[in-house]
Design a protein around this motif. Structure first.
Motif, PDB file in Angstrom:
ATOM      1  N   GLY A 137       0.795  -1.218   0.000  1.00  0.00           N
ATOM      2  CA  GLY A 137       0.000   0.000   0.000  1.00  0.00           C
ATOM      3  C   GLY A 137       0.826   1.264   0.000  1.00  0.00           C
ATOM      4  N   LYS A 138       2.146   1.139  -0.189  1.00  0.00           N
ATOM      5  CA  LYS A 138       3.029   2.302  -0.098  1.00  0.00           C
ATOM      6  C   LYS A 138       3.450   2.823  -1.474  1.00  0.00           C
ATOM      7  N   VAL A 139       4.062   3.992  -1.456  1.00  0.00           N
ATOM      8  CA  VAL A 139       4.523   4.656  -2.677  1.00  0.00           C
ATOM      9  C   VAL A 139       6.036   4.822  -2.602  1.00  0.00           C
ATOM     10  N   SER A 140       6.730   4.317  -3.597  1.00  0.00           N
ATOM     11  CA  SER A 140       8.176   4.512  -3.696  1.00  0.00           C
ATOM     12  C   SER A 140       8.450   5.820  -4.424  1.00  0.00           C
ATOM     13  N   LYS A 141       9.039   6.768  -3.721  1.00  0.00           N
ATOM     14  CA  LYS A 141       9.358   8.051  -4.351  1.00  0.00           C
ATOM     15  C   LYS A 141      10.366   7.872  -5.486  1.00  0.00           C
ATOM     16  N   ARG A 142      11.288   6.937  -5.310  1.00  0.00           N
ATOM     17  CA  ARG A 142      12.288   6.709  -6.348  1.00  0.00           C
ATOM     18  C   ARG A 142      11.646   6.194  -7.634  1.00  0.00           C
ATOM     19  N   LYS A 143      10.737   5.224  -7.500  1.00  0.00           N
ATOM     20  CA  LYS A 143      10.125   4.642  -8.688  1.00  0.00           C
ATOM     21  C   LYS A 143       9.156   5.618  -9.363  1.00  0.00           C
ATOM     22  N   VAL A 144       8.383   6.333  -8.567  1.00  0.00           N
ATOM     23  CA  VAL A 144       7.499   7.340  -9.159  1.00  0.00           C
ATOM     24  C   VAL A 144       8.332   8.436  -9.819  1.00  0.00           C
ATOM     25  N   GLY A 145       9.493   8.697  -9.239  1.00  0.00           N
ATOM     26  CA  GLY A 145      10.402   9.662  -9.837  1.00  0.00           C
ATOM     27  C   GLY A 145      10.834   9.257 -11.233  1.00  0.00           C
ATOM     28  N   ASN A 146      10.903   7.955 -11.504  1.00  0.00           N
ATOM     29  CA  ASN A 146      11.239   7.488 -12.846  1.00  0.00           C
ATOM     30  C   ASN A 146      10.170   7.873 -13.854  1.00  0.00           C
ATOM     31  N   VAL A 147       8.904   7.828 -13.434  1.00  0.00           N
ATOM     32  CA  VAL A 147       7.815   8.255 -14.314  1.00  0.00           C
ATOM     33  C   VAL A 147       7.910   9.754 -14.565  1.00  0.00           C
ATOM     34  N   ILE A 148       8.169  10.505 -13.507  1.00  0.00           N
ATOM     35  CA  ILE A 148       8.308  11.956 -13.641  1.00  0.00           C
ATOM     36  C   ILE A 148       9.450  12.303 -14.591  1.00  0.00           C
ATOM     37  N   ASP A 149      10.574  11.593 -14.463  1.00  0.00           N
ATOM     38  CA  ASP A 149      11.703  11.842 -15.355  1.00  0.00           C
ATOM     39  C   ASP A 149      11.337  11.569 -16.815  1.00  0.00           C
ATOM     40  N   ALA A 150      10.580  10.495 -17.053  1.00  0.00           N
ATOM     41  CA  ALA A 150      10.176  10.171 -18.422  1.00  0.00           C
ATOM     42  C   ALA A 150       9.279  11.261 -19.006  1.00  0.00           C
ATOM     43  N   LEU A 151       8.363  11.771 -18.194  1.00  0.00           N
ATOM     44  CA  LEU A 151       7.483  12.843 -18.659  1.00  0.00           C
ATOM     45  C   LEU A 151       8.258  14.141 -18.858  1.00  0.00           C
TER      46      LEU A 151
END
Length: 322
Positions: free
Chosen positions: A283-297
């Motif tokens: 149920g948690k959010v990995s800031k590092r992994k979500v950061g990968n999506v942000i970097d792609a965008l």
């Protein structure tokens, strides 16, 4: 004579305190894409097993044609929760000031496969061909291009057409209208059964890029914190139930009922999702992994340099893992 009276008082008090008589259930409006998608499996489990009923929640589930439409309605307040929102559309909406927040990672790697006509044997054969993905600015475009680039194909070497739902993309592939389609489970297995070639899985190219998250209308969430907590607890129970191998038969039967897809393909989807641990269990959010999506965008020019994960989360609700 007093014993029946006392007994009646005790029974009445027990009924009054029962959850079934504790007042009207809290209604949660839920928006999603494609009723047949395996991405909703834990949610359907929570409904089927009565977890929401036990938490005094009434689910009002509505389907839309695309994830972008779901997020638009979520931002407008028509939906309270989008349980399997893709990552791209919520991020874009939040960047534009929409009252949307990310409260959970749902699928921690993209569960897609690139399926092609029988005569197309490898990714290099897609040069000059027509591919169908979710949308021009959909995350499926990022997934597809990250798969094709290592094989020497760049933007312009192939053509795109778009359909928001996996079922629609499969229909286009099956009809011969396109040469290849990016499909999620169980439609990728259904396509293989129909004779189409699997050219590869997205998670082999993007293992640390979350595919889907649970998004909420921020205003609704702030005003209904207890309701949201109960909703998340029910959903988490659905994930845990799915992950328990003892529930294999019941889980497959449920998805067959929902998707109207044959047992063999649903069995493959079940094994695929469990073996690859694609449903995020904590149920948690990995800031590092979500950061990968942000970097792609950001690489696509869709986000400013200063956009951070902190803008996505809901303080006091979103649990951060790193």
């Amino acid at each position: 004579m007093w014993k029946p009276v006392l007994k009646g008082i005790i029974v009445a008090a027990a009924v009054a305190l029962s959850p079934l008589h504790a007042g009207a259930a809290d209604v949660v409006s839920v928006g999603s894409v494609d009723a047949t998608s395996a991405n909703l499996w834990p949610f359907h489990i929570a409904v089927k097993n009565g977890y929401f009923d036990a938490a005094n929640l009434k689910i009002d589930l509505v389907f839309a044609q695309s994830n972008a439409s779901v997020i638009q309605q979520l931002a407008a307040g028509s939906y309270a929760v989008a349980p399997t929102a893709g990552m791209v559309d919520p991020i874009r909406a939040i960047d534009k000031g929409a009252p949307v927040a990310l409260v959970r990672i749902v699928i921690q790697s993209p569960p897609y496969a690139l399926l092609a006509k029988p005569e197309i044997k490898k990714i290099e054969d897609l040069k000059g061909k027509t591919l169908i993905i979710g949308g021009a600015k959909d995350i499926t475009r990022i997934f597809t291009e990250r798969m094709l680039e290592p094989h020497g194909l760049k933007t312009g070497d192939y053509d795109y057409v778009f359909a928001g739902a996996t079922s629609a993309r499969f229909a286009a592939l099956k009809s011969g209208a396109v040469d290849a389609a990016l499909l999620t489970v169980p439609f990728n297995f259904y396509a293989e059964t129909a004779g189409f070639n699997n050219l590869g899985f997205t998670f082999d190219y993007l293992p640390d890029m979350p595919f889907a998250g649970m998004a909420v209308n921020r205003d609704w969430a702030v005003a209904n914190g207890d309701v949201l907590k109960r909703f998340l607890d029910c959903y988490n129970k659905g994930v845990a139930w799915f992950d328990d191998p003892a529930n294999h038969d019941a889980a497959v039967k449920l998805q067959m009922e929902v998707s109207k897809i044959g047992q063999d393909d649903v069995e493959k989807a079940y094994a695929f999702l469990r073996d690859k641990n694609l449903f995020e269990p904590t149920g948690k959010v990995s800031k590092r992994k979500v950061g990968n999506v942000i970097d792609a965008l950001r690489d696509l020019g869709d986000l400013p340099a200063g956009f951070t994960v902190d803008r996505l989360v809901l303080p006091g609700v979103t649990q951060i893992s790193d």
